[in-house]
Design an enzyme around this catalytic site. Structure first.
Site, PDB file in Angstrom:
ATOM      1  N   ASP A  34      -7.353 -19.089  34.182  1.00 50.17           N
ATOM      2  CA  ASP A  34      -7.942 -19.849  32.701  1.00 50.17           C
ATOM      3  C   ASP A  34      -8.534 -20.767  33.010  1.00 50.17           C
ATOM      4  OD1 ASP A  34      -6.516 -17.622  31.613  1.00 50.17           O
ATOM      5  OD2 ASP A  34      -4.819 -18.812  30.786  1.00 50.17           O
ATOM      6  N   ALA A  35      -8.158 -21.910  33.941  1.00 48.90           N
ATOM      7  CA  ALA A  35      -8.831 -23.367  34.235  1.00 48.90           C
ATOM      8  C   ALA A  35     -10.467 -22.857  34.334  1.00 48.90           C
ATOM      9  CB  ALA A  35      -8.364 -23.875  35.413  1.00 48.90           C
ATOM     10  N   TYR A  37     -12.094 -20.621  32.988  1.00 48.22           N
ATOM     11  CA  TYR A  37     -12.775 -20.204  31.759  1.00 48.22           C
ATOM     12  C   TYR A  37     -13.101 -21.545  31.151  1.00 48.22           C
ATOM     13  CZ  TYR A  37     -12.821 -18.280  26.764  1.00 48.22           C
ATOM     14  OH  TYR A  37     -13.196 -18.164  25.653  1.00 48.22           O
ATOM     15  N   ASP A  38     -11.737 -22.445  30.746  1.00 49.41           N
ATOM     16  CA  ASP A  38     -11.784 -23.414  30.137  1.00 49.41           C
ATOM     17  C   ASP A  38     -12.974 -24.593  30.646  1.00 49.41           C
ATOM     18  OD1 ASP A  38      -9.757 -22.694  28.822  1.00 49.41           O
ATOM     19  OD2 ASP A  38      -8.368 -23.995  29.987  1.00 49.41           O
ATOM     20  N   LEU A  84      -6.539   8.265   4.053  1.00 50.66           N
ATOM     21  CA  LEU A  84      -6.280   9.618   4.890  1.00 50.66           C
ATOM     22  C   LEU A  84      -5.209  10.348   4.106  1.00 50.66           C
ATOM     23  CD1 LEU A  84      -6.297   8.321   8.637  1.00 50.66           C
ATOM     24  CD2 LEU A  84      -7.938   9.919   7.426  1.00 50.66           C
ATOM     25  N   GLU A 113      -5.098   9.626  17.635  1.00 53.83           N
ATOM     26  CA  GLU A 113      -5.391   8.266  17.836  1.00 53.83           C
ATOM     27  C   GLU A 113      -3.881   7.792  17.218  1.00 53.83           C
ATOM     28  OE1 GLU A 113      -8.724   6.518  15.949  1.00 53.83           O
ATOM     29  OE2 GLU A 113      -9.697   7.943  17.178  1.00 53.83           O
ATOM     30  N   LYS A 115      -1.874   5.248  15.172  1.00 52.10           N
ATOM     31  CA  LYS A 115      -2.142   4.883  13.529  1.00 52.10           C
ATOM     32  C   LYS A 115      -1.573   3.410  13.489  1.00 52.10           C
ATOM     33  CE  LYS A 115      -2.060   5.838   8.792  1.00 52.10           C
ATOM     34  NZ  LYS A 115      -1.508   4.575   8.160  1.00 52.10           N
ATOM     35  N   ASP A 117      -0.678  -0.183  12.311  1.00 56.99           N
ATOM     36  CA  ASP A 117      -0.252  -0.759  10.992  1.00 56.99           C
ATOM     37  C   ASP A 117      -0.597  -2.000  11.012  1.00 56.99           C
ATOM     38  OD1 ASP A 117       1.163  -0.623   8.667  1.00 56.99           O
ATOM     39  OD2 ASP A 117       3.482  -0.822   9.609  1.00 56.99           O
ATOM     40  N   GLU A 170      -8.751  -1.727  12.675  1.00 55.70           N
ATOM     41  CA  GLU A 170      -7.438  -2.060  11.895  1.00 55.70           C
ATOM     42  C   GLU A 170      -7.178  -3.578  12.685  1.00 55.70           C
ATOM     43  OE1 GLU A 170      -6.204  -0.193   9.743  1.00 55.70           O
ATOM     44  OE2 GLU A 170      -4.091  -0.805   9.317  1.00 55.70           O
ATOM     45  N   TYR A 222     -11.780   1.898  15.409  1.00 56.04           N
ATOM     46  CA  TYR A 222     -11.449   3.201  15.584  1.00 56.04           C
ATOM     47  C   TYR A 222     -12.513   4.289  14.886  1.00 56.04           C
ATOM     48  CZ  TYR A 222      -9.541   2.501  10.724  1.00 56.04           C
ATOM     49  OH  TYR A 222      -9.393   1.856   9.551  1.00 56.04           O
ATOM     50  N   LYS A 286      -8.045  13.518  13.876  1.00 52.36           N
ATOM     51  CA  LYS A 286      -9.500  13.730  13.527  1.00 52.36           C
ATOM     52  C   LYS A 286      -9.978  14.963  14.135  1.00 52.36           C
ATOM     53  CE  LYS A 286      -9.625   8.640  13.369  1.00 52.36           C
ATOM     54  NZ  LYS A 286     -10.203   7.565  13.559  1.00 52.36           N
ATOM     55  N   LYS A 310       2.459  10.712   9.324  1.00 51.43           N
ATOM     56  CA  LYS A 310       3.615   9.560   9.178  1.00 51.43           C
ATOM     57  C   LYS A 310       4.803   9.706   9.913  1.00 51.43           C
ATOM     58  CE  LYS A 310       1.353   6.856   6.411  1.00 51.43           C
ATOM     59  NZ  LYS A 310       1.475   6.742   5.170  1.00 51.43           N
ATOM     60  N   CYS A 404      23.511  -8.431 -20.879  1.00 47.80           N
ATOM     61  CA  CYS A 404      22.346  -8.843 -20.056  1.00 47.80           C
ATOM     62  C   CYS A 404      22.522 -10.203 -19.250  1.00 47.80           C
ATOM     63  CB  CYS A 404      21.065  -9.057 -21.023  1.00 47.80           C
ATOM     64  SG  CYS A 404      19.670  -9.468 -19.970  1.00 47.80           S
ATOM     65  N   CYS A 407      20.194 -12.790 -20.803  1.00 46.83           N
ATOM     66  CA  CYS A 407      20.315 -13.354 -22.265  1.00 46.83           C
ATOM     67  C   CYS A 407      21.266 -13.356 -22.778  1.00 46.83           C
ATOM     68  CB  CYS A 407      19.075 -13.049 -23.063  1.00 46.83           C
ATOM     69  SG  CYS A 407      19.017 -11.238 -23.642  1.00 46.83           S
ATOM     70  N   CYS A 422      18.405  -3.903 -21.739  1.00 48.39           N
ATOM     71  CA  CYS A 422      18.396  -5.154 -22.739  1.00 48.39           C
ATOM     72  C   CYS A 422      17.159  -4.872 -23.779  1.00 48.39           C
ATOM     73  CB  CYS A 422      18.360  -6.257 -22.180  1.00 48.39           C
ATOM     74  SG  CYS A 422      18.111  -7.750 -23.106  1.00 48.39           S
ATOM     75  N   CYS A 427      14.221 -11.554 -24.682  1.00 51.35           N
ATOM     76  CA  CYS A 427      15.000 -11.820 -23.419  1.00 51.35           C
ATOM     77  C   CYS A 427      13.888 -12.667 -22.481  1.00 51.35           C
ATOM     78  CB  CYS A 427      15.138 -10.670 -22.901  1.00 51.35           C
ATOM     79  SG  CYS A 427      15.881 -10.883 -21.326  1.00 51.35           S
TER      80      CYS A 427
HETATM   81  S1  IVH Z   1      -9.205   6.566  10.551  1.00 48.12           S
HETATM   82  C1  IVH Z   1     -11.616   7.914   6.627  1.00 48.12           C
HETATM   83  N1  IVH Z   1      -7.893   5.894  12.448  1.00 48.12           N
HETATM   84  O1  IVH Z   1      -4.715   4.053   8.326  1.00 48.12           O
HETATM   85  C2  IVH Z   1     -10.557   7.354   7.096  1.00 48.12           C
HETATM   86  N2  IVH Z   1      -7.288   4.969  10.475  1.00 48.12           N
HETATM   87  O2  IVH Z   1      -5.420   5.933   5.438  1.00 48.12           O
HETATM   88  C3  IVH Z   1     -10.796   6.629   8.237  1.00 48.12           C
HETATM   89  N3  IVH Z   1      -5.610   3.316  10.336  1.00 48.12           N
HETATM   90  O3  IVH Z   1      -6.008   2.053   6.201  1.00 48.12           O
HETATM   91  C4  IVH Z   1      -9.521   6.134   8.893  1.00 48.12           C
HETATM   92  N4  IVH Z   1      -5.301   3.200  12.435  1.00 48.12           N
HETATM   93  O4  IVH Z   1      -7.184   1.383   8.480  1.00 48.12           O
HETATM   94  C5  IVH Z   1      -8.243   5.802  11.215  1.00 48.12           C
HETATM   95  N5  IVH Z   1      -6.581   5.202  14.300  1.00 48.12           N
HETATM   96  C6  IVH Z   1      -6.812   5.006  13.056  1.00 48.12           C
HETATM   97  C7  IVH Z   1      -6.193   4.263  12.335  1.00 48.12           C
HETATM   98  C8  IVH Z   1      -6.413   4.261  10.937  1.00 48.12           C
HETATM   99  C9  IVH Z   1      -4.773   2.856  11.434  1.00 48.12           C
HETATM  100  C10 IVH Z   1      -5.396   3.026   8.898  1.00 48.12           C
HETATM  101  C11 IVH Z   1      -6.911   2.889   8.145  1.00 48.12           C
HETATM  102  C12 IVH Z   1      -6.248   3.222   6.787  1.00 48.12           C
HETATM  103  C13 IVH Z   1      -5.137   4.290   6.924  1.00 48.12           C
HETATM  104  C14 IVH Z   1      -5.678   5.307   6.660  1.00 48.12           C
END
Ligand code: IVH
Length: 667
Positions: A34-35, A37-38, A84, A113, A115, A117, A170, A222, A286, A310, A404, A407, A422, A427
């Site tokens: 790191d040093a 880089y800094d 999706l 892939e 997903k 969050d 994401e 992605y 996909k 999901k 209620c 109120c 109510c 109210c």
């Molecule tokens: S593909 C045409 N790949 O999930 C749709 N989406 O409804 C292209 N998300 O809010 C989305 N990881 O941002 C894709 N590996 C991934 C993802 C991903 C998270 C999110 C995306 C979107 C929701 C899809």
């Protein structure tokens, strides 16, 4: 050192720093301490200070620059950012695979892939330079959050070659950063974030980029949006190409030749997901081949070539410490369980919805009970069941009050409703909730009027009805907590701007029972002005084809109320627009969409009952029959479609989902 020597050195340093950055933030394998880089960064900063003319936006010194913004600028996506479709179990994954294979002739390979969050974003590079980053927004229009995205170290400010490309991904907050941030928040007596996704979104929606810069966000790219002269032919190649450009992709993706391989991948990650340093809420599947993707195409909302599996709701055991009551906009009194905080699916849960009294009785939920709670995605946690063998006799049964809680008027049960209500129109809780609804995004869309501000306005007696919002005084607003001159002025101009909204927003905002955004739209389109709508009687209303009896009755009754007539008059005096500004009914195509078509309806639709859908088809010239045969022209399939779907597929009958149906109606 002269200017040209400085330029040369600056360029060399930037290159070196970019390599270190990429190794550290993207590849996670730094080659220098790191040093070192800094030291290089310091040298660059010093040189740029001595030669300010040589500073460019893509310099690694410019990640956090500039003053806070006043507001985010809206940006139109060059290509919509769609969402999706979902699959919740193995069978639905197999259904997806079947639909894909029916839609393509060649064998199909899938890329699986994780997903992630977080928050969907688009990054635009021109000639290799990062020029704009935006949120997804509603898919068509997002917000320009370039300055905040620049603070994410894994986003290269310059690509490894001079490509012009828009990529999508994401942005997220790693679990460790999230825990650390919430720890800090607690120490400062601030409200912690509920989960890493909210924390990431909250950070990227700060107007001051210095805040985002402190939040340790990260990104996985992605996909590709607009890419002229694209050289690749498969999604997997796109991922590899993005890596080569220095863009960070998630390394866990896998090519699968069969749906069984996909299912194995899904199952594997279901178990391994807690070990990741970031939250995932599912798996995205996909079709790999881009030509096949194109053949499969899109529904109105999502691609047919991809789906999101999901993960199932997670459950946890905790103690229910109390039951709290709240009064909604329509007067419904809803009980909420207060819980000992417990982690479910990565977030801390302290409250769960109990819906209504019947549910409490049915599940025999008592205060002090040990309960199982469940949480899935954005859905509010729910109490699944009580662990009765954990009772020690101290638990107390709960009865809904007769009056209620806000109120003190008597509560009633209307018709056959389960909810207690109510019915006092004055109210305070209902008025407050009504205002929150009025200003909300799909209604009048007034920025800067969050629940907390509205609660304050109420407390200070500054507003009582919707009309009062348009009479707010600048000096009074300045006295409120956390309201500086800038926020007050922004708020007042947002309120002023809302006066120009098209009629449907006002209609939805009024909160007429059963009138959702869709019905409000129909009403505005049909009657064009508030005046015409107010004159309409029940018969005219029911004649509209997607208007049910309940809605028509509720509207007719609403506009019979002297208080309502007074309110509308007042709003008019205050300068609110009372006319529809969208495309007029008369300008829309005639109702021949399904002319002479024989159509079968199956499954459950989200927005229409079976008889509504039938009415719509018939009003557009179609004939609805009960079973699929070779005479059927079209099957419209909602969720959980069964044998009719299979039969239609077998006979090669055209099949639409609800989105396609809706889209066809809107064009
Ligand atoms: S593909 C045409 N790949 O999930 C749709 N989406 O409804 C292209 N998300 O809010 C989305 N990881 O941002 C894709 N590996 C991934 C993802 C991903 C998270 C999110 C995306 C979107 C929701 C899809």
């Amino acid at each position: 050192m002269n200017q040209s020597e400085a330029k040369e050195q600056i360029q060399a340093l930037r290159k070196e720093i970019e390599v270190y950055n990429h190794e550290y933030y993207v590849l996670d394998s730094p080659s220098v301490p790191d040093a070192e880089y800094d030291k290089k960064l310091r040298q660059l900063i010093d040189l740029e200070e001595a030669f300010p003319d040589l500073v460019t936006a893509d310099s690694p010194t410019q990640r956090v620059g500039g003053e806070p913004l006043d507001a985010f600028v809206k940006v139109q996506h060059d290509m919509p950012m769609l969402s999706l479709g979902n699959a919740f179990d193995e069978e639905e994954l197999r259904d997806f695979d079947r639909r894909v294979r029916e839609g393509t002739s060649e064998p199909v390979r899938y890329v699986c892939e994780l997903k992630i969050d977080g928050l969907a974003v688009s990054l635009k590079y021109e000639d290799g330079v990062f020029v704009r980053g935006a949120t997804r927004g509603d898919g068509q229009t997002g917000e320009d959050i370039t300055t905040n995205l620049r603070t994410i170290r894994s986003i290269p400010l310059r690509l490894k070659n001079r490509e012009t490309i828009e990529v999508r991904g994401e942005a997220f907050m790693p679990k460790r950063s999230f825990d650390h941030l919430n720890e800090q928040k607690k120490q400062n007596n601030e409200e912690p974030f509920a989960n890493p996704r909210n924390a990431a979104a909250g950070s990227l929606r700060q107007l001051d980029p210095k805040i985002a810069a402190r939040r340790h966000l990260d990104i996985f790219l992605y996909g590709v949006g607009v890419w002229e002269d694209e050289p690749t032919e498969a999604h997997s190649e796109r991922l590899k190409h993005m890596d080569k450009l220095g863009l960070k992709t998630n390394p866990e993706w896998k090519l699968c030749n069969t749906i069984d391989d996909v299912i194995d991948y899904v199952k594997g990650w279901e178990n391994e997901r807690p070990d990741l340093d970031y939250e995932i809420d599912g798996i995205v599947i996909k079709v790999d081949n881009l030509a096949q993707q194109e053949t499969l195409g899109f529904t109105a909302k999502s691609p047919r070539w991809a789906t999101a599996y999901k993960f199932p709701a997670e459950e946890a055991v905790t103690k229910l410490t109390d039951i709290e009551l709240s009064v909604g906009r329509t007067g419904t009194v809803t009980p909420t369980a207060l819980l000992d905080p417990v982690k479910v699916a990565g977030t801390t849960v302290q409250r769960a919805s109990l819906h209504n009294e019947d549910l409490i009785k049915e599940k025999d939920i008592r205060i002090g009970d040990t309960v199982i709670i469940k949480k899935a995605g954005d859905i509010i946690p729910e109490v699944v069941r009580v662990l009765e063998d954990q009772r020690d006799g101290s638990e107390q049964t709960f009865d809904m009050p007769e009056r209620c809680p806000e109120c003190d008027s008597e509560l009633v049960r209307l018709d056959e409703e389960v909810a207690l209500r109510c019915i006092n129109p004055n109210c305070p809780a209902q008025l407050r909730e009504g205002l929150i609804h009025f200003v909300s995004r799909n209604a009048m869309n007034i920025d800067g009027l969050g629940e907390k501000v509205i609660a304050q306005l109420f407390k200070e007696n500054l507003v009582y009805t919707i009309a009062d919002l348009y009479k707010l005084d600048r000096d009074e607003l300045l006295k409120l907590d956390r309201m500086g001159a800038k926020s007050v002025d922004n708020l007042l101009s947002a309120i002023e701007a809302s006066k120009e909204n098209s009629l449907e927003r006002l209609l939805f905002g009024l909160g007429i029972r059963f009138v959702g955004a869709k019905a409000a739209n129909t009403l505005a389109q049909e009657f064009e002005t508030m005046e015409h709508l107010m004159e309409a009687d029940y018969d005219e209303l029911i004649a509209l084809y997607d208007m049910g009896e309940k809605i028509a009755d509720s509207i007719a009754r609403y506009f019979d109320e002297p208080k309502v007539i007074e309110l509308i008059e007042e709003l008019k005096q205050l300068g609110l627009n009372m006319a529809y500004k969208g495309r007029k009914k008369s300008e829309q195509p005639t109702d021949s969409l399904f002319a002479d078509k024989t159509i079968v309806l199956t499954g459950t639709m989200e927005e229409y009952t079976r008889s509504e859908a039938k009415g719509i088809v018939e009003a557009s010239g179609g004939k609805v029959t009960g079973s699929v045969s070779s005479n059927t022209d079209l099957l419209i399939a909602g969720a959980d479609a069964g044998s009719k779907y299979d039969k239609a597929a077998e006979l090669g009958v055209e099949i639409w989902d609800e989105q396609q149906f809706k889209q066809a109606l809107n064009t």
